[in-house]
Design a protein around this motif. Structure first.
Motif, PDB file in Angstrom:
ATOM      1  N   ILE A  61       0.966  -1.130  -0.237  1.00  0.00           N
ATOM      2  CA  ILE A  61       0.022   0.076  -0.010  1.00  0.00           C
ATOM      3  C   ILE A  61       0.748   1.288   0.141  1.00  0.00           C
ATOM      4  O   ILE A  61       1.922   1.324   0.617  1.00  0.00           O
ATOM      5  CB  ILE A  61      -0.841   0.137   1.084  1.00  0.00           C
ATOM      6  N   LEU A  62       0.306   2.234  -0.670  1.00  0.00           N
ATOM      7  CA  LEU A  62       1.097   3.727  -0.555  1.00  0.00           C
ATOM      8  C   LEU A  62       0.400   4.713   0.284  1.00  0.00           C
ATOM      9  O   LEU A  62      -0.957   4.695  -0.041  1.00  0.00           O
ATOM     10  CB  LEU A  62       1.171   4.104  -1.760  1.00  0.00           C
ATOM     11  N   GLN A  63       0.692   5.058   1.239  1.00  0.00           N
ATOM     12  CA  GLN A  63      -0.048   6.101   2.243  1.00  0.00           C
ATOM     13  C   GLN A  63       0.246   7.325   1.714  1.00  0.00           C
ATOM     14  O   GLN A  63       1.476   7.766   1.562  1.00  0.00           O
ATOM     15  CB  GLN A  63       0.338   5.812   3.691  1.00  0.00           C
ATOM     16  N   SER A  64      -0.774   8.384   1.136  1.00  0.00           N
ATOM     17  CA  SER A  64      -0.723   9.574   0.616  1.00  0.00           C
ATOM     18  C   SER A  64      -1.747  10.382   1.188  1.00  0.00           C
ATOM     19  O   SER A  64      -2.866   9.742   1.568  1.00  0.00           O
ATOM     20  CB  SER A  64      -0.597   9.411  -0.768  1.00  0.00           C
ATOM     21  N   PRO A  65      -1.528  11.680   1.103  1.00  0.00           N
ATOM     22  CA  PRO A  65      -2.802  12.367   1.451  1.00  0.00           C
ATOM     23  C   PRO A  65      -3.987  12.359   0.705  1.00  0.00           C
ATOM     24  O   PRO A  65      -3.902  12.165  -0.495  1.00  0.00           O
ATOM     25  CB  PRO A  65      -2.186  14.160   1.091  1.00  0.00           C
ATOM     26  N   VAL A  66      -4.957  12.393   1.314  1.00  0.00           N
ATOM     27  CA  VAL A  66      -6.330  12.092   0.509  1.00  0.00           C
ATOM     28  C   VAL A  66      -7.090  13.556   0.345  1.00  0.00           C
ATOM     29  O   VAL A  66      -7.682  13.495  -0.513  1.00  0.00           O
ATOM     30  CB  VAL A  66      -7.487  11.295   1.707  1.00  0.00           C
ATOM     31  N   LEU A  67      -6.515  14.541   0.842  1.00  0.00           N
ATOM     32  CA  LEU A  67      -7.143  16.004   0.518  1.00  0.00           C
ATOM     33  C   LEU A  67      -6.135  16.573  -0.226  1.00  0.00           C
ATOM     34  O   LEU A  67      -5.114  16.289  -0.365  1.00  0.00           O
ATOM     35  CB  LEU A  67      -7.450  16.644   1.924  1.00  0.00           C
ATOM     36  N   PRO A  68      -6.320  17.791  -1.003  1.00  0.00           N
ATOM     37  CA  PRO A  68      -5.478  18.623  -1.760  1.00  0.00           C
ATOM     38  C   PRO A  68      -4.162  18.995  -0.883  1.00  0.00           C
ATOM     39  O   PRO A  68      -4.607  19.406   0.104  1.00  0.00           O
ATOM     40  CB  PRO A  68      -6.281  19.320  -2.437  1.00  0.00           C
ATOM     41  N   VAL A  69      -2.943  19.097  -1.392  1.00  0.00           N
ATOM     42  CA  VAL A  69      -1.886  19.498  -0.797  1.00  0.00           C
ATOM     43  C   VAL A  69      -1.626  20.879  -1.102  1.00  0.00           C
ATOM     44  O   VAL A  69      -1.461  21.290  -2.410  1.00  0.00           O
ATOM     45  CB  VAL A  69      -0.666  18.758  -0.942  1.00  0.00           C
ATOM     46  N   MET A  70      -1.467  22.034  -0.363  1.00  0.00           N
ATOM     47  CA  MET A  70      -1.208  23.391  -0.705  1.00  0.00           C
ATOM     48  C   MET A  70       0.270  23.618  -1.333  1.00  0.00           C
ATOM     49  O   MET A  70       1.219  22.962  -0.713  1.00  0.00           O
ATOM     50  CB  MET A  70      -1.306  24.171   0.483  1.00  0.00           C
ATOM     51  N   GLU A  71       0.087  24.358  -2.298  1.00  0.00           N
ATOM     52  CA  GLU A  71       1.696  24.619  -2.994  1.00  0.00           C
ATOM     53  C   GLU A  71       2.520  25.172  -1.849  1.00  0.00           C
ATOM     54  O   GLU A  71       2.187  26.086  -1.148  1.00  0.00           O
ATOM     55  CB  GLU A  71       1.374  25.605  -3.972  1.00  0.00           C
ATOM     56  N   GLY A  72       3.833  24.591  -2.024  1.00  0.00           N
ATOM     57  CA  GLY A  72       4.679  25.315  -0.994  1.00  0.00           C
ATOM     58  C   GLY A  72       4.823  24.209   0.352  1.00  0.00           C
ATOM     59  O   GLY A  72       5.890  24.158   0.791  1.00  0.00           O
ATOM     60  N   HIS A  73       4.010  23.458   0.508  1.00  0.00           N
ATOM     61  CA  HIS A  73       3.982  22.469   1.517  1.00  0.00           C
ATOM     62  C   HIS A  73       4.906  21.280   1.118  1.00  0.00           C
ATOM     63  O   HIS A  73       4.890  20.841  -0.011  1.00  0.00           O
ATOM     64  CB  HIS A  73       2.692  22.103   1.987  1.00  0.00           C
ATOM     65  N   ASP A  74       5.210  20.546   2.280  1.00  0.00           N
ATOM     66  CA  ASP A  74       5.829  19.161   2.015  1.00  0.00           C
ATOM     67  C   ASP A  74       4.822  17.959   1.912  1.00  0.00           C
ATOM     68  O   ASP A  74       3.554  17.924   2.573  1.00  0.00           O
ATOM     69  CB  ASP A  74       6.840  18.978   3.060  1.00  0.00           C
ATOM     70  N   VAL A  75       5.126  16.950   1.057  1.00  0.00           N
ATOM     71  CA  VAL A  75       4.238  15.732   1.025  1.00  0.00           C
ATOM     72  C   VAL A  75       5.159  14.522   1.400  1.00  0.00           C
ATOM     73  O   VAL A  75       6.165  14.454   0.864  1.00  0.00           O
ATOM     74  CB  VAL A  75       3.705  15.682  -0.457  1.00  0.00           C
ATOM     75  N   SER A  76       4.534  13.848   2.211  1.00  0.00           N
ATOM     76  CA  SER A  76       5.166  12.439   2.563  1.00  0.00           C
ATOM     77  C   SER A  76       4.450  11.339   2.187  1.00  0.00           C
ATOM     78  O   SER A  76       3.179  11.111   2.276  1.00  0.00           O
ATOM     79  CB  SER A  76       5.243  12.307   4.227  1.00  0.00           C
ATOM     80  N   LEU A  77       5.114  10.436   1.577  1.00  0.00           N
ATOM     81  CA  LEU A  77       4.678   9.122   1.078  1.00  0.00           C
ATOM     82  C   LEU A  77       5.164   8.134   1.678  1.00  0.00           C
ATOM     83  O   LEU A  77       6.457   7.945   1.769  1.00  0.00           O
ATOM     84  CB  LEU A  77       4.726   9.103  -0.571  1.00  0.00           C
ATOM     85  N   HIS A  78       4.375   6.923   1.935  1.00  0.00           N
ATOM     86  CA  HIS A  78       4.874   5.983   2.852  1.00  0.00           C
ATOM     87  C   HIS A  78       4.504   4.760   2.101  1.00  0.00           C
ATOM     88  O   HIS A  78       3.427   4.427   1.883  1.00  0.00           O
ATOM     89  CB  HIS A  78       4.378   5.744   3.999  1.00  0.00           C
ATOM     90  N   CYS A  79       5.584   3.950   1.580  1.00  0.00           N
ATOM     91  CA  CYS A  79       5.302   2.544   0.701  1.00  0.00           C
ATOM     92  C   CYS A  79       5.366   1.315   1.813  1.00  0.00           C
ATOM     93  O   CYS A  79       6.687   1.435   2.497  1.00  0.00           O
ATOM     94  CB  CYS A  79       6.052   2.698  -0.373  1.00  0.00           C
ATOM     95  N   GLN A  80       4.380   0.473   1.948  1.00  0.00           N
ATOM     96  CA  GLN A  80       4.597  -0.665   3.064  1.00  0.00           C
ATOM     97  C   GLN A  80       4.126  -1.554   2.570  1.00  0.00           C
ATOM     98  O   GLN A  80       2.807  -1.756   1.914  1.00  0.00           O
ATOM     99  CB  GLN A  80       4.364  -0.099   4.572  1.00  0.00           C
ATOM    100  N   THR A  81       4.388  -2.802   3.233  1.00  0.00           N
ATOM    101  CA  THR A  81       3.726  -4.011   3.003  1.00  0.00           C
ATOM    102  C   THR A  81       2.505  -4.100   4.039  1.00  0.00           C
ATOM    103  O   THR A  81       2.392  -3.164   4.909  1.00  0.00           O
ATOM    104  CB  THR A  81       4.409  -5.401   3.399  1.00  0.00           C
ATOM    105  N   LYS A  82       1.332  -4.673   3.979  1.00  0.00           N
ATOM    106  CA  LYS A  82       0.236  -4.810   4.611  1.00  0.00           C
ATOM    107  C   LYS A  82       0.364  -5.303   5.886  1.00  0.00           C
ATOM    108  O   LYS A  82       0.034  -5.025   6.935  1.00  0.00           O
ATOM    109  CB  LYS A  82      -0.974  -5.413   3.787  1.00  0.00           C
ATOM    110  N   ARG A  83       0.813  -6.549   5.754  1.00  0.00           N
ATOM    111  CA  ARG A  83       1.158  -7.428   7.061  1.00  0.00           C
ATOM    112  C   ARG A  83       2.747  -8.140   7.057  1.00  0.00           C
ATOM    113  O   ARG A  83       2.712  -8.929   6.091  1.00  0.00           O
ATOM    114  CB  ARG A  83       0.033  -8.462   7.208  1.00  0.00           C
ATOM    115  N   PRO A  84       3.485  -7.810   8.085  1.00  0.00           N
ATOM    116  CA  PRO A  84       3.420  -6.684   8.831  1.00  0.00           C
ATOM    117  C   PRO A  84       3.632  -5.932   8.236  1.00  0.00           C
ATOM    118  O   PRO A  84       4.222  -5.581   7.282  1.00  0.00           O
ATOM    119  CB  PRO A  84       4.118  -7.275   9.985  1.00  0.00           C
ATOM    120  N   PRO A  85       3.377  -4.535   8.900  1.00  0.00           N
ATOM    121  CA  PRO A  85       3.829  -3.177   8.105  1.00  0.00           C
ATOM    122  C   PRO A  85       5.308  -3.280   8.090  1.00  0.00           C
ATOM    123  O   PRO A  85       5.898  -3.641   9.024  1.00  0.00           O
ATOM    124  CB  PRO A  85       3.435  -2.026   9.026  1.00  0.00           C
ATOM    125  N   SER A  86       5.840  -2.773   7.069  1.00  0.00           N
ATOM    126  CA  SER A  86       7.330  -2.821   6.631  1.00  0.00           C
ATOM    127  C   SER A  86       8.043  -1.407   6.396  1.00  0.00           C
ATOM    128  O   SER A  86       7.478  -0.518   6.250  1.00  0.00           O
ATOM    129  CB  SER A  86       7.668  -3.831   5.753  1.00  0.00           C
TER     130      SER A  86
END
Length: 170
Positions: A61-86
């Motif tokens: 799964i890719l965890q990402s923002p669900v709402l729009p991100v404002m220009e100039g802000h930082d965005v964090s993305l997390h890629c992990q396995t479902k079980r167990p989270p990695s």
């Protein structure tokens, strides 16, 4: 509460999915075809921000923002396995092109611009690829009328409760 699924079915809660009770929609079991865009709509036609929800049966799964991100802000993305989270190394893609590989499955995009908007996904070797997730970038502050727009979003594991009263998802 309304939705437009990835299969192109536009409907409202209680119309073949979920159980509506006044201002809430309870989805007791989610399946991949429940993926789509969800929003609340008043009787007068005012709508909340749209939220893209992906229900996946893939192991990554890719965890990402669900709402729009404002220009100039930082965005964090997390890629992990479902079980167990990695925290395994992951390749990150935007619009089908490799951006970079991150050793712990965490990527930050600093000072986003409109050009960072697009379809993101990730891949963990020997585990697979995440479903794609759209990241929206907006040039203006989001001002919420808490009687109309999304206030907070969280996901419960077994039962999803989507509420259109101040529009909260709990």
């Amino acid at each position: 509460m309304k939705r437009n699924t990835t299969e192109g079915h536009l409907s409202q809660c209680g119309d073949g999915w979920g159980r509506s009770n006044s201002r809430s929609c309870i989805i007791s079991m989610t399946l991949t075809w429940d993926s789509g865009v969800y929003w609340c709509e008043s009787k007068e036609g005012a709508t909340s921000n749209r939220v893209n929800i992906t229900v996946s049966d893939t192991p990554v799964i890719l965890q990402s923002p669900v709402l729009p991100v404002m220009e100039g802000h930082d965005v964090s993305l997390h890629c992990q396995t479902k079980r167990p989270p990695s925290k395994l190394p992951a390749d990150f893609y935007k619009d089908g092109s490799l951006i970079r590989t991150e050793p712990t499955g965490h990527m930050t995009i600093h000072h986003v611009t409109k050009s960072d908007e697009g379809l993101y996904k990730c891949h963990i070797s020997s585990h697979g690829e995440s479903p794609p997730s759209w990241i929206y970038v907006t040039g203006q502050e989001l001002h919420f009328d808490f009687n109309t727009y999304v206030d907070k979003i969280s996901v419960e594991i077994k039962v999803k409760l989507l509420t259109c009263d101040g529009v909260t998802f709990t």
